[in-house]
Scaffold this motif. Structure first.
Motif, short mmCIF file in Angstrom:
data_model
loop_
_atom_site.label_atom_id
_atom_site.label_comp_id
_atom_site.label_asym_id
_atom_site.label_seq_id
_atom_site.Cartn_x
_atom_site.Cartn_y
_atom_site.Cartn_z
N ALA A 209 14.77 4.41 -6.56
CA ALA A 209 15.61 5.40 -5.77
C ALA A 209 16.02 4.34 -4.73
N MET A 210 15.89 3.30 -4.01
CA MET A 210 16.52 2.43 -2.50
C MET A 210 17.33 2.24 -4.02
N ARG B 5 7.72 18.38 -11.78
CA ARG B 5 8.81 17.15 -12.46
C ARG B 5 8.43 16.21 -11.11
N ASN B 6 8.23 14.64 -11.70
CA ASN B 6 7.99 13.57 -10.71
C ASN B 6 9.49 12.58 -10.41
N ILE B 7 9.13 13.35 -8.99
CA ILE B 7 10.35 13.37 -7.48
C ILE B 7 9.40 12.05 -6.81
N GLU B 8 10.63 11.49 -6.60
CA GLU B 8 10.53 10.18 -5.93
C GLU B 8 11.05 10.69 -4.87
N VAL B 9 10.74 9.78 -3.62
CA VAL B 9 10.95 10.02 -2.15
C VAL B 9 11.61 9.29 -2.28
N LEU B 10 12.89 9.43 -1.15
CA LEU B 10 13.23 7.99 -0.45
C LEU B 10 13.07 8.63 1.11
N LEU C 211 1.18 -1.14 0.02
CA LEU C 211 -0.21 -0.36 -0.13
C LEU C 211 1.08 0.66 -0.01
N GLU C 212 1.64 0.74 0.82
CA GLU C 212 2.74 2.37 0.83
C GLU C 212 3.49 2.79 -0.79
N ASP D 299 2.43 6.21 -3.08
CA ASP D 299 3.48 6.81 -3.47
C ASP D 299 3.28 6.91 -4.69
N ALA D 300 3.16 6.11 -5.93
CA ALA D 300 3.34 5.92 -7.19
C ALA D 300 1.94 6.68 -7.76
N MET D 301 1.03 6.85 -6.82
CA MET D 301 -0.49 7.16 -7.62
C MET D 301 0.10 8.44 -6.94
N ALA D 302 1.28 9.19 -5.94
CA ALA D 302 1.07 10.35 -6.38
C ALA D 302 2.11 10.92 -7.16
N ARG D 303 3.13 10.36 -7.46
CA ARG D 303 3.67 10.44 -8.41
C ARG D 303 2.96 10.85 -10.15
N ALA D 304 2.40 9.36 -10.07
CA ALA D 304 1.51 9.78 -11.12
C ALA D 304 0.25 11.06 -11.69
N LEU D 305 0.15 11.53 -10.80
CA LEU D 305 -0.70 12.43 -10.44
C LEU D 305 -0.03 13.62 -10.65
#
Length: 296
Positions: free
Chosen positions: A275-276, A91-96, A73-74, A78-84
């Protein structure tokens, strides 16, 4: 039998409650009442036919079923937030989210982190410092940099570097120290790892005097206390080069002893994100003594 449709809101409440480790904190983040959080969790448990949390004296802990569901779920949210964000033109930012031992953060990582951000602007590193006591899942982290011997149950770990310990003290105290045994004349500041001083004196070939100085759970606090002249502290020298360069601390003897290594760790059941993987490769490349994965 077909599984009933699961309400997205209840799944979100579960993800936040697991990350926060508390219904109360989840309610604050979601801006709802604690009763509303409890209701959504009870509804989800009823639909799934499993118990997702255990209420213990240590607080709210996910069950095995909850631990299995949380990372899916986590990362899904996160993937949904990046897509939106992408649909909105951002800019598509991935949070780590990385938990870091405070000593390692200040003594090694933070001065180098700007280089990572420059090389990988698509990844936002969020650092949470700790005194080596960290629960990756419960604290909502993706990974953690920890000091120890590795082998943490349920985790994968990559060895980063060994940081041998040696006594450090204020310059005025160092003038009294001609031989390792002379340390017995001053206060020996201690960490919660009680075997460190006896181990160092054994490496120095002399008996360990009674160790009765203050016990602290932070190497930073030990270094500050030693720099103030309160005594000698057994510290990872490479993490306190800046104290030595500034003349605040001195290493009176070249004798060192190893008490563990720094590791990058993450839950074994957590899917590896881009990102990991990127951060792990960069960190290993920066570290002088990379070793292979250690799982337990």
């Amino acid at each position: 039998m077909d599984r009933p449709d699961l309400p997205l809101n209840a799944l979100r409440v579960f993800e936040v409650a697991t990350r926060q480790g508390s219904f109360t904190k989840a309610a604050i983040e979601l801006r709802v009442t604690q009763a509303a959080v409890s209701h959504q969790i009870a509804r989800l448990e009823d639909l799934l036919g499993v118990t997702l949390f255990l209420r213990t004296s240590q607080g709210l802990l996910p069950t095995d079923e909850g631990r299995l569901l949380f990372p899916v779920l986590e990362h899904g949210f996160d993937a949904m937030a990046r897509a939106l964000d992408g649909l909105g033109g951002r800019r598509n930012i991935e949070v780590l989210k990385v938990g870091v031992n405070t000593t390692f953060a200040l003594g090694w990582l933070m001065p180098r982190l700007a280089a990572f951000r420059q090389a990988h602007p698509e990844i936002e590193i969020r650092i949470s410092t700790n005194n080596n006591r960290v629960e990756i899942l419960r604290e909502g982290l993706d990974m953690a940099i920890r000091f120890g011997t590795g082998g943490w149950s349920g985790h994968e770990a990559i060895g980063l570097m060994d940081t041998p310990l040696s006594p450090l003290c204020a310059p005025e105290l160092a003038t009294r120290l001609l031989h390792p045994a002379d340390l017995g004349q001053m206060t020996l500041l201690r960490s919660y790892r009680s075997a460190e001083w006896p181990g160092w004196f054994e490496a120095a070939g002399t008996s360990c005097p009674p160790v009765s100085g203050p016990v602290l759970d932070s190497s930073i606090a030990l270094a500050e206390l030693a720099a103030s002249g309160a005594g000698a502290a057994l510290l990872p020298v490479s993490m306190f080069d800046h104290y030595i360069t500034q003349g605040r601390l001195v290493q009176p003897f070249g004798i060192t002893v190893s008490a563990g290594r720094y590791y990058l760790a993450w839950p074994s059941d957590r899917p590896i994100t881009r990102a990991m993987s990127t951060f792990s490769r960069w960190l290993s490349g920066q570290s002088p003594e990379e070793t292979g994965p250690y799982s337990a």
